[in-house]
Design an enzyme around this catalytic site. Structure first.
Site, PDB file in Angstrom:
ATOM      1  N   GLU A 117      51.759  39.473  29.908  1.00 35.19           N
ATOM      2  CA  GLU A 117      51.331  40.866  29.958  1.00 35.19           C
ATOM      3  C   GLU A 117      51.621  41.456  31.330  1.00 35.19           C
ATOM      4  OE1 GLU A 117      47.706  40.533  26.673  1.00 35.19           O
ATOM      5  OE2 GLU A 117      47.224  40.896  28.772  1.00 35.19           O
ATOM      6  N   HIS A 244      43.595  52.181  30.192  1.00 34.63           N
ATOM      7  CA  HIS A 244      44.658  51.455  29.498  1.00 34.63           C
ATOM      8  C   HIS A 244      45.783  52.435  29.214  1.00 34.63           C
ATOM      9  CE1 HIS A 244      46.867  48.921  26.774  1.00 34.63           C
ATOM     10  NE2 HIS A 244      46.063  47.918  27.080  1.00 34.63           N
ATOM     11  N   ARG A 291      48.458  48.059  35.242  1.00 35.97           N
ATOM     12  CA  ARG A 291      48.015  49.160  34.391  1.00 35.97           C
ATOM     13  C   ARG A 291      47.837  50.478  35.130  1.00 35.97           C
ATOM     14  NH1 ARG A 291      43.606  45.865  30.642  1.00 35.97           N
ATOM     15  NH2 ARG A 291      45.139  44.896  29.284  1.00 35.97           N
ATOM     16  N   HIS A 352      39.293  52.311  29.810  1.00 33.81           N
ATOM     17  CA  HIS A 352      39.343  50.969  29.217  1.00 33.81           C
ATOM     18  C   HIS A 352      38.385  49.966  29.851  1.00 33.81           C
ATOM     19  CE1 HIS A 352      41.102  47.756  26.893  1.00 33.81           C
ATOM     20  NE2 HIS A 352      41.501  47.106  27.969  1.00 33.81           N
ATOM     21  N   ARG A 387      41.878  45.615  37.471  1.00 30.43           N
ATOM     22  CA  ARG A 387      41.833  44.336  36.754  1.00 30.43           C
ATOM     23  C   ARG A 387      43.225  43.929  36.260  1.00 30.43           C
ATOM     24  NH1 ARG A 387      41.025  42.861  31.022  1.00 30.43           N
ATOM     25  NH2 ARG A 387      41.271  45.076  30.580  1.00 30.43           N
TER      26      ARG A 387
END
Length: 523
Positions: A117, A244, A291, A352, A387
């Site tokens: 990811e 997100h 992100r 998110h 994060r």
């Protein structure tokens, strides 16, 4: 009004709360563990986690690489000691879940299939199709059901923590404050009961519903953070809200359906209305950038073009392989009339994850005696300013285990609360004739936060948001003190607290980092 006495009170039934409950129940079969949750047992942020859990499992991967990826994503605002601790304990946490019955996808060799990811330099995401959180939640609930000393209390809403403040023990500033449980509303009887406990653990999840567009479930109203803050617990880093990048564009839909980060890890491209891959010109990692970078890029594309969304292009991907990895995403797209072999998916950023929360040490302990926190409601120092994808389930597991270990270690010192606690006083209150004011103020908070305190912020926007929130807070307070309490009123109160914390801590932040971006701080 009933007084419940329990050894350990756990608020929240996601991965953190259930893991702590299981560990404590197994280690101390003579102790009573009460797990309180505001909805049904399986409704939690954990349930909606699609992507998976980051674990160094492949021989070609390393702890050092995972640590570095986490620090880079968090803009080095992380606590390095915590990052190393969590990353190095990840393999044992995975083994723990597997021993409890969790099933993770395997490759053709029968080995755990590892995905990749955004922000990760290696394949290290352990997953169960695109419903990893649901698989973990199901596994933990089954394990909990096998342990007779765990009692579940669904549809019970925690209103406030019971501390020395209610008991009149706090003599002044600097006094040590202890926690003895919580006042909890039984939603079926509408009674507010006292749950007394030797140790209280907050695992109450996120804050997503403070924004109009969020991937979080309706229950994610920041209850634990707000309760802890009112009780005097330290709360930090609330300005770092992660959006997100790729929620499915469905106007007026809450929560938003998440198009997992793993889809971009699988090779999907982001394109604007002209078909251009705009991420290539923004970051060397393109669609696999962290992100915050991707979310800001999409936000900029939307703002400059006047469009309401950008596109996620999966048309070049192997459809059979996509179907195997992302069956639920494919099914949702088909429901929307989107065949990913022919059409691109319209996506927008959505609130998110909260990187900040209740400040805890490496044992999950807060600054209040006998009060712990784990999962998204806590601020451990792992995430820093942003994060890294799929580190949250891992963090929740590690800290749930640490909390259990800390409590088990002091087992001989644990004693039930001695004394009496005042019953909840609601004399002079009445049931609201209508709920429209609550709905109005909730929508107002979401509008303020989405318009003024979103992905990109500015000093004048934050000042305006703070001014409007003062008015909403005053109105909410009037509702709270004059009404028979309901979940709706209490959630509104908590959302206003969360919104104010985000705004106030944003105003104090002097540097753009990760999930915080203020255009007035650009050099």
């Amino acid at each position: 009004m009933t007084k419940y006495e329990t050894d350990f009170l756990i608020l929240g039934s996601g991965i953190a709360g259930l893991t702590a409950a299981i560990r404590l129940a197994q280690a101390m079969p003579d102790k009573v563990i009460s797990v309180v949750t505001k909805a049904n047992e399986n409704e939690s942020n954990t349930k909606y986690a699609q992507g998976g859990m980051a674990v160094v499992w492949d021989k070609l991967d390393s702890f050092e690489d995972h640590i570095n990826d986490t620090l880079v994503a968090g803009e080095f605002h992380n606590n390095p000691e915590v990052v190393r601790m969590v990353v190095e304990e990840a393999p044992n946490c995975l083994r723990q879940l597997i021993s409890w019955g969790a099933d993770f996808d395997a490759n053709t060799k029968g080995e755990i299939d590892l995905g990749r990811e955004g922000g990760h330099s290696a394949h290290r995401i352990v997953h169960h199709k695109d419903i990893t959180g649901f698989e973990i939640e199901k596994t933990l609930l089954k394990k909990v059901a096998s342990l007779s000393n765990i009692s579940m209390f669904p549809y019970h809403f925690a209103i406030d923590l019971i501390t020395d403040h209610q008991l009149g023990h706090v003599t002044g500033e600097g006094s040590e404050v202890g926690c003895y449980g919580a006042y909890i509303l039984d939603q079926k009887t509408n009674e507010i009961n006292r749950f007394m406990a030797s140790q209280t653990i907050l695992c109450t999840g996120g804050i997503g519903q403070v924004y109009a567009s969020t991937t979080n479930p309706l229950i994610a109203t920041g209850d634990g953070i707000a309760m802890a803050f009112r009780a005097g617990a330290k709360v930090k880093d609330m300005e770092f809200v992660q959006f997100h990048p790729t929620a499915l564009f469905e106007p007026e839909q809450s929560p938003s359906f998440l198009i997992s980060e793993a889809v971009r890890g699988f090779g999907a491209y982001l394109r604007n209305k002209n078909g251009e891959r705009f991420m290539v010109a923004i970051d060397d990692r393109a669609e696999l950038a962290p992100r915050d970078v991707v979310a800001r890029a999409i936000d900029n594309e939307i703002n400059t073009s006047g469009d309401r969304f950008v596109y996620l292009d999966c048309r070049h991907l192997n459809y059979e392989a996509f179907l195997k990895h992302f069956p639920n995403i494919n099914e949702k797209c088909l429901e929307m009339g989107i065949d990913i072999r022919e059409h691109m998916i319209p996506v927008v950023p959505a609130s998110h994850y909260a990187c900040g929360g209740i400040e805890v040490d490496t044992n999950g302990a807060t600054n209040l005696i006998n009060l712990y926190a784990a999962g998204e409601c806590s601020c451990t120092g792992l995430h820093g300013a942003n994060r890294l994808a799929s580190n949250s389930l891992l963090e929740a597991l590690v800290y749930a285990n640490h909390i259990a270990d800390a409590i088990i270690e002091k087992e001989e010192e644990l004693h039930g609360f001695q004394g009496d606690v005042p019953v909840w006083n609601d004399k002079g209150t009445s049931k609201p004739k209508e709920l429209i004011l609550i709905t109005h103020y909730r929508n107002t908070i979401q509008s303020i936060m989405s318009d003024l305190v979103g992905i990109v912020r500015a000093n004048d926007r934050l000042k305006e948001a703070a001014k409007h929130l003062v008015y909403v807070d005053q109105s909410t307070h009037d509702l709270y003190v004059n009404s028979k309490l309901s979940v709706q009123i209490c959630e509104l109160r908590n959302l206003n607290t969360i919104a104010s914390l985000i705004v106030n801590q944003s105003q104090k932040q002097t540097k753009n980092l990760g999930g915080f971006y203020n255009i007035d701080l650009l050099q």
